[in-house]
Design a protein around this motif. Structure first.
Motif, PDB file in Angstrom:
ATOM      1  N   VAL A  35       0.855  -1.190   0.000  1.00 28.31           N
ATOM      2  CA  VAL A  35       0.000   0.000   0.000  1.00 28.31           C
ATOM      3  C   VAL A  35       0.887   1.233   0.000  1.00 28.31           C
ATOM      4  O   VAL A  35       1.893   1.305   0.712  1.00 28.31           O
ATOM      5  N   ASP A  36       0.479   2.244  -0.794  1.00 29.18           N
ATOM      6  CA  ASP A  36       1.199   3.517  -0.838  1.00 29.18           C
ATOM      7  C   ASP A  36       0.545   4.452   0.182  1.00 29.18           C
ATOM      8  O   ASP A  36      -0.539   4.989  -0.046  1.00 29.18           O
ATOM      9  N   LEU A  37       1.216   4.630   1.328  1.00 31.48           N
ATOM     10  CA  LEU A  37       0.677   5.466   2.409  1.00 31.48           C
ATOM     11  C   LEU A  37       1.392   6.815   2.389  1.00 31.48           C
ATOM     12  O   LEU A  37       2.629   6.872   2.453  1.00 31.48           O
TER      13      LEU A  37
ATOM     14  N   SER B   7      -3.238  -0.266  -3.494  1.00 28.63           N
ATOM     15  CA  SER B   7      -4.074   0.915  -3.295  1.00 28.63           C
ATOM     16  C   SER B   7      -3.235   2.082  -2.761  1.00 28.63           C
ATOM     17  O   SER B   7      -2.090   1.916  -2.342  1.00 28.63           O
ATOM     18  N   ASN B   8      -3.821   3.246  -2.782  1.00 33.76           N
ATOM     19  CA  ASN B   8      -3.194   4.467  -2.254  1.00 33.76           C
ATOM     20  C   ASN B   8      -4.024   4.986  -1.078  1.00 33.76           C
ATOM     21  O   ASN B   8      -5.258   5.099  -1.178  1.00 33.76           O
ATOM     22  N   ILE B   9      -3.332   5.318  -0.014  1.00 34.20           N
ATOM     23  CA  ILE B   9      -4.005   5.856   1.181  1.00 34.20           C
ATOM     24  C   ILE B   9      -3.348   7.183   1.515  1.00 34.20           C
ATOM     25  O   ILE B   9      -2.116   7.278   1.615  1.00 34.20           O
ATOM     26  N   THR B  10      -4.164   8.203   1.682  1.00 34.76           N
ATOM     27  CA  THR B  10      -3.653   9.540   1.992  1.00 34.76           C
ATOM     28  C   THR B  10      -4.246  10.020   3.308  1.00 34.76           C
ATOM     29  O   THR B  10      -5.465  10.050   3.478  1.00 34.76           O
ATOM     30  N   VAL B  11      -3.344  10.376   4.206  1.00 40.00           N
ATOM     31  CA  VAL B  11      -3.755  11.008   5.470  1.00 40.00           C
ATOM     32  C   VAL B  11      -3.556  12.510   5.297  1.00 40.00           C
ATOM     33  O   VAL B  11      -2.468  12.960   4.934  1.00 40.00           O
ATOM     34  N   GLN B  12      -4.627  13.276   5.573  1.00 44.15           N
ATOM     35  CA  GLN B  12      -4.580  14.711   5.336  1.00 44.15           C
ATOM     36  C   GLN B  12      -5.031  15.468   6.585  1.00 44.15           C
ATOM     37  O   GLN B  12      -5.926  15.026   7.301  1.00 44.15           O
ATOM     38  N   LEU B  13      -4.403  16.609   6.827  1.00 44.93           N
ATOM     39  CA  LEU B  13      -4.733  17.451   7.976  1.00 44.93           C
ATOM     40  C   LEU B  13      -4.961  18.864   7.479  1.00 44.93           C
ATOM     41  O   LEU B  13      -4.106  19.437   6.789  1.00 44.93           O
ATOM     42  N   GLN B  14      -6.129  19.445   7.812  1.00 43.31           N
ATOM     43  CA  GLN B  14      -6.480  20.773   7.339  1.00 43.31           C
ATOM     44  C   GLN B  14      -7.051  21.600   8.488  1.00 43.31           C
ATOM     45  O   GLN B  14      -7.717  21.064   9.395  1.00 43.31           O
ATOM     46  N   ALA B  15      -6.786  22.900   8.418  1.00 39.88           N
ATOM     47  CA  ALA B  15      -7.391  23.837   9.368  1.00 39.88           C
ATOM     48  C   ALA B  15      -8.713  24.339   8.805  1.00 39.88           C
ATOM     49  O   ALA B  15      -8.866  24.499   7.594  1.00 39.88           O
ATOM     50  N   ARG B  16      -9.693  24.564   9.696  1.00 40.67           N
ATOM     51  CA  ARG B  16     -10.987  25.088   9.267  1.00 40.67           C
ATOM     52  C   ARG B  16     -11.111  26.554   9.647  1.00 40.67           C
ATOM     53  O   ARG B  16     -10.402  27.061  10.510  1.00 40.67           O
ATOM     54  N   GLU B  17     -12.067  27.224   9.026  1.00 36.02           N
ATOM     55  CA  GLU B  17     -12.232  28.657   9.267  1.00 36.02           C
ATOM     56  C   GLU B  17     -12.696  28.947  10.688  1.00 36.02           C
ATOM     57  O   GLU B  17     -12.431  30.028  11.219  1.00 36.02           O
ATOM     58  N   ASP B  18     -13.411  28.011  11.312  1.00 35.88           N
ATOM     59  CA  ASP B  18     -13.913  28.250  12.666  1.00 35.88           C
ATOM     60  C   ASP B  18     -12.859  28.004  13.738  1.00 35.88           C
ATOM     61  O   ASP B  18     -13.154  28.092  14.937  1.00 35.88           O
ATOM     62  N   GLY B  19     -11.623  27.672  13.337  1.00 35.65           N
ATOM     63  CA  GLY B  19     -10.552  27.426  14.297  1.00 35.65           C
ATOM     64  C   GLY B  19     -10.350  25.960  14.604  1.00 35.65           C
ATOM     65  O   GLY B  19      -9.406  25.605  15.316  1.00 35.65           O
TER      66      GLY B  19
ATOM     67  N   ALA C 112     -10.070  21.704  13.345  1.00 38.10           N
ATOM     68  CA  ALA C 112      -9.181  20.972  12.445  1.00 38.10           C
ATOM     69  C   ALA C 112      -9.903  19.755  11.910  1.00 38.10           C
ATOM     70  O   ALA C 112     -10.772  19.179  12.586  1.00 38.10           O
ATOM     71  N   THR C 113      -9.549  19.354  10.691  1.00 32.46           N
ATOM     72  CA  THR C 113     -10.123  18.166  10.057  1.00 32.46           C
ATOM     73  C   THR C 113      -9.010  17.193   9.727  1.00 32.46           C
ATOM     74  O   THR C 113      -8.082  17.523   8.976  1.00 32.46           O
ATOM     75  N   LEU C 114      -9.107  15.991  10.282  1.00 28.41           N
ATOM     76  CA  LEU C 114      -8.187  14.893   9.985  1.00 28.41           C
ATOM     77  C   LEU C 114      -8.937  13.910   9.099  1.00 28.41           C
ATOM     78  O   LEU C 114     -10.025  13.446   9.453  1.00 28.41           O
ATOM     79  N   SER C 115      -8.357  13.591   7.954  1.00 28.66           N
ATOM     80  CA  SER C 115      -9.042  12.679   7.030  1.00 28.66           C
ATOM     81  C   SER C 115      -8.095  11.565   6.590  1.00 28.66           C
ATOM     82  O   SER C 115      -6.887  11.765   6.506  1.00 28.66           O
ATOM     83  N   VAL C 116      -8.689  10.393   6.332  1.00 27.61           N
ATOM     84  CA  VAL C 116      -7.966   9.247   5.772  1.00 27.61           C
ATOM     85  C   VAL C 116      -8.772   8.797   4.557  1.00 27.61           C
ATOM     86  O   VAL C 116      -9.933   8.413   4.675  1.00 27.61           O
ATOM     87  N   GLU C 117      -8.126   8.816   3.391  1.00 24.38           N
ATOM     88  CA  GLU C 117      -8.814   8.517   2.134  1.00 24.38           C
ATOM     89  C   GLU C 117      -8.074   7.410   1.396  1.00 24.38           C
ATOM     90  O   GLU C 117      -6.844   7.410   1.347  1.00 24.38           O
ATOM     91  N   ASP C 118      -8.861   6.463   0.869  1.00 23.80           N
ATOM     92  CA  ASP C 118      -8.259   5.395   0.057  1.00 23.80           C
ATOM     93  C   ASP C 118      -8.951   5.375  -1.295  1.00 23.80           C
ATOM     94  O   ASP C 118      -9.997   5.989  -1.498  1.00 23.80           O
ATOM     95  N   ASP C 119      -8.354   4.635  -2.253  1.00 21.46           N
ATOM     96  CA  ASP C 119      -8.944   4.511  -3.585  1.00 21.46           C
ATOM     97  C   ASP C 119      -9.387   3.084  -3.850  1.00 21.46           C
ATOM     98  O   ASP C 119      -9.328   2.591  -4.980  1.00 21.46           O
ATOM     99  N   GLY C 120      -9.849   2.418  -2.767  1.00 24.62           N
ATOM    100  CA  GLY C 120     -10.313   1.040  -2.882  1.00 24.62           C
ATOM    101  C   GLY C 120     -11.707   0.939  -3.466  1.00 24.62           C
ATOM    102  O   GLY C 120     -12.201   1.877  -4.111  1.00 24.62           O
ATOM    103  N   PRO C 121     -12.382  -0.187  -3.237  1.00 21.50           N
ATOM    104  CA  PRO C 121     -13.714  -0.391  -3.834  1.00 21.50           C
ATOM    105  C   PRO C 121     -14.779   0.534  -3.286  1.00 21.50           C
ATOM    106  O   PRO C 121     -15.833   0.696  -3.916  1.00 21.50           O
ATOM    107  N   GLY C 122     -14.549   1.144  -2.110  1.00 21.78           N
ATOM    108  CA  GLY C 122     -15.525   2.082  -1.557  1.00 21.78           C
ATOM    109  C   GLY C 122     -16.702   1.391  -0.896  1.00 21.78           C
ATOM    110  O   GLY C 122     -16.766   0.162  -0.764  1.00 21.78           O
ATOM    111  N   VAL C 123     -17.662   2.215  -0.498  1.00 21.28           N
ATOM    112  CA  VAL C 123     -18.847   1.739   0.221  1.00 21.28           C
ATOM    113  C   VAL C 123     -20.077   2.344  -0.439  1.00 21.28           C
ATOM    114  O   VAL C 123     -20.101   3.556  -0.717  1.00 21.28           O
ATOM    115  N   PRO C 124     -21.121   1.563  -0.701  1.00 15.99           N
ATOM    116  CA  PRO C 124     -22.357   2.122  -1.256  1.00 15.99           C
ATOM    117  C   PRO C 124     -22.909   3.235  -0.352  1.00 15.99           C
ATOM    118  O   PRO C 124     -22.819   3.160   0.876  1.00 15.99           O
TER     119      PRO C 124
END
Length: 469
Positions: A337-339, A376-388, A390-402
């Motif tokens: 896996v590409d992390l 597959s590729n997995i990306t961990v991302q960290l972003q600041a929000r306007e309200d002060g 933070a959003t931590l996200s983990v995204e993959d490009d696998g089969p997904g979920v309905p």
């Protein structure tokens, strides 16, 4: 050496002390006030009598028959005083002492002729005196007048005030003793309202139903509500324990049954290829059972961990998350896996528990690696929000979920049909529990290009705490 047990605090004793001390203070204040009132009253009565004596003596001296002379009987009555002496002084208005038993000082301002007696304080022979002076016309001496002064010591006044004070204090002390007896009786009777509640609690075994009812006095409702809240937490804890036992039995039954079957198979067919195949299955089932047990324990810890905000710290996610991702890179490489990580290097603070945040990220990465699969590729991302926040996200490009199943991803033991059977279905439930403890929101959505799964943890703004080191 046996030491006596420490004396337990008594609610009855505390109530009585709280009442007794103010009552004693009130009694002392009342005694001072009563003495002042009694002394004022005695002074007023004696001043009136003193003024009457001065006027009476003036009239007596102005009688032509007496010739401005006092009879021995009148002199005795004026001078008699059990504590010392009474004093009088008679002067002519034109000057000269007619009669008297002491040189009484005159008031600063001589009384006007025919005016009411003048009252003033003075001293004579080291005695403090109260004097009354009256100025009257002398009928027996044309053009002349008489200045009559009568004085007395303060002994009678003070004695009378003390007698009044003694009577008042005795009466009020009696009333306070009676009041304390009534308070003791009332407090004792009033505390008996706790007896039914005590009996109710003593008669329970493992029942944790609320005890706050319509018959509970409002003064002890804060206590009963606190007990009910404790009962509620205990019920929740017991429910979690029961659920853990049931989940453990349910989840471990399949791998344990499989272990037993493959052991019996190897024993029944000792050929090397059969034994090797059985051992392979046993190893996979053992790993599955171990992972399920670990996940169950992690979920239990996440659900029962204290949520006291005072135990949280100010965490710098821009430093914590990259370090946690780095620790999983070698495992991702072995899994094919590409992390990767994407995020700003600027500090990004949230209020929380570092170990909990790392557990949450580990479960998200585990979930993505298991269900996205090799390549597959997995990306961990960290972003600041306007309200002060933070959003931590983990995204993959696998089969997904309905999309219709997105809302069920946080359910325990839920697995998407056709997914990897090696999963326990507990990873995202653990993530949900940890996020709830951090007052964060978990959002599931499709990944970029509608491929794979993107899980976002939206932390609220940090408003207090100290920077984590």
């Amino acid at each position: 050496m046996n030491r006596s047990a420490p004396r337990r605090p008594s609610l009855r004793r505390r109530l009585l002390v709280f009442l007794l001390i103010p009552m004693i203070a009130l009694l002392m204040f009342d005694a001072v006030l009563s003495y002042g009132v009694a002394l004022t009253y005695a002074n007023r009565v004696h001043d009136r009598d003193l003024s009457d004596d001065a006027v009476t003596l003036a009239k007596l001296l102005d009688n032509d028959r007496l010739g401005s002379q006092l009879t021995p009987q009148a002199r005795f009555l004026l001078e008699y005083d059990p504590d010392g002496r009474s004093y009088f002084n008679v002067r002519r208005g034109s000057g000269g002492l007619l009669a008297g038993n002491g040189q009484l000082p005159q008031p600063a301002h001589a009384p006007a002729l025919g005016a009411a007696p003048t009252l003033y304080d003075t001293r004579l022979d080291q005695h403090t005196l109260r004097a009354a002076t009256v100025h009257v016309a002398a009928r027996h001496a044309a053009g002349d007048s008489l200045i009559v002064t009568v004085a007395e010591t303060l002994h009678d006044r003070r004695e009378q005030a003390r007698e009044i004070l003694l009577l008042a204090v005795l009466m009020q002390t009696f009333l306070i003793v009676c009041l304390l007896a009534l308070v003791w009786f009332g407090v004792t009777r009033g505390l008996r309202v706790l007896d039914p509640l005590t009996a109710q609690l003593a008669g329970r075994s493992l029942e944790l139903t609320p005890i706050d009812g319509a018959d509970v006095p409002q003064e002890i409702q804060p206590l009963t509500r606190t007990i009910d809240a404790l009962f509620g937490r205990l019920r929740s804890m017991l429910d979690l324990h029961d659920r853990f036992i049931a989940d453990a039995a349910h989840q471990l039954r399949t791998p344990l049954t499989g272990l037993s079957l493959h052991v019996e198979r190897a024993l029944a067919d000792p050929r090397p290829e059969t034994v090797a195949d059985a051992l392979g299955h046993i190893q996979r089932l053992t790993h599955r059972a171990a992972r399920t047990s670990s996940q169950l324990l992690a979920l239990m810890r996440a659900q029962t961990a204290p949520g006291d905000p005072g135990e949280s710290r100010l965490l710098d996610l821009a430093r914590l998350i990259p370090e946690a991702v780095t620790q999983r890179v070698h495992e991702a490489i072995r899994a094919g896996v590409d992390l990767g990580y994407a995020g700003s290097a600027q500090p990004l603070h949230v209020l929380g528990d570092a170990a909990g945040v790392q557990d949450m990220l580990d479960n998200l990465i585990d979930n993505a690696m298991r269900y996205a699969g090799r390549g597959s590729n997995i990306t961990v991302q960290l972003q600041a929000r306007e309200d002060g926040g933070a959003t931590l996200s983990v995204e993959d490009d696998g089969p997904g979920v309905p999309s219709e199943l997105m809302s069920r991803l946080s359910e325990r033991f839920f697995r998407v049909a056709g997914g990897n059977e090696a999963g326990s279905g507990l990873g995202l439930a653990i993530v949900q529990s940890i996020a709830r403890r951090h007052h964060a929101e978990v959002v599931y959505q499709a990944g970029s290009g509608q491929r794979g799964l993107r899980v976002e943890i939206r932390f609220p703004p940090a408003t207090r705490g100290r920077a984590s080191t």
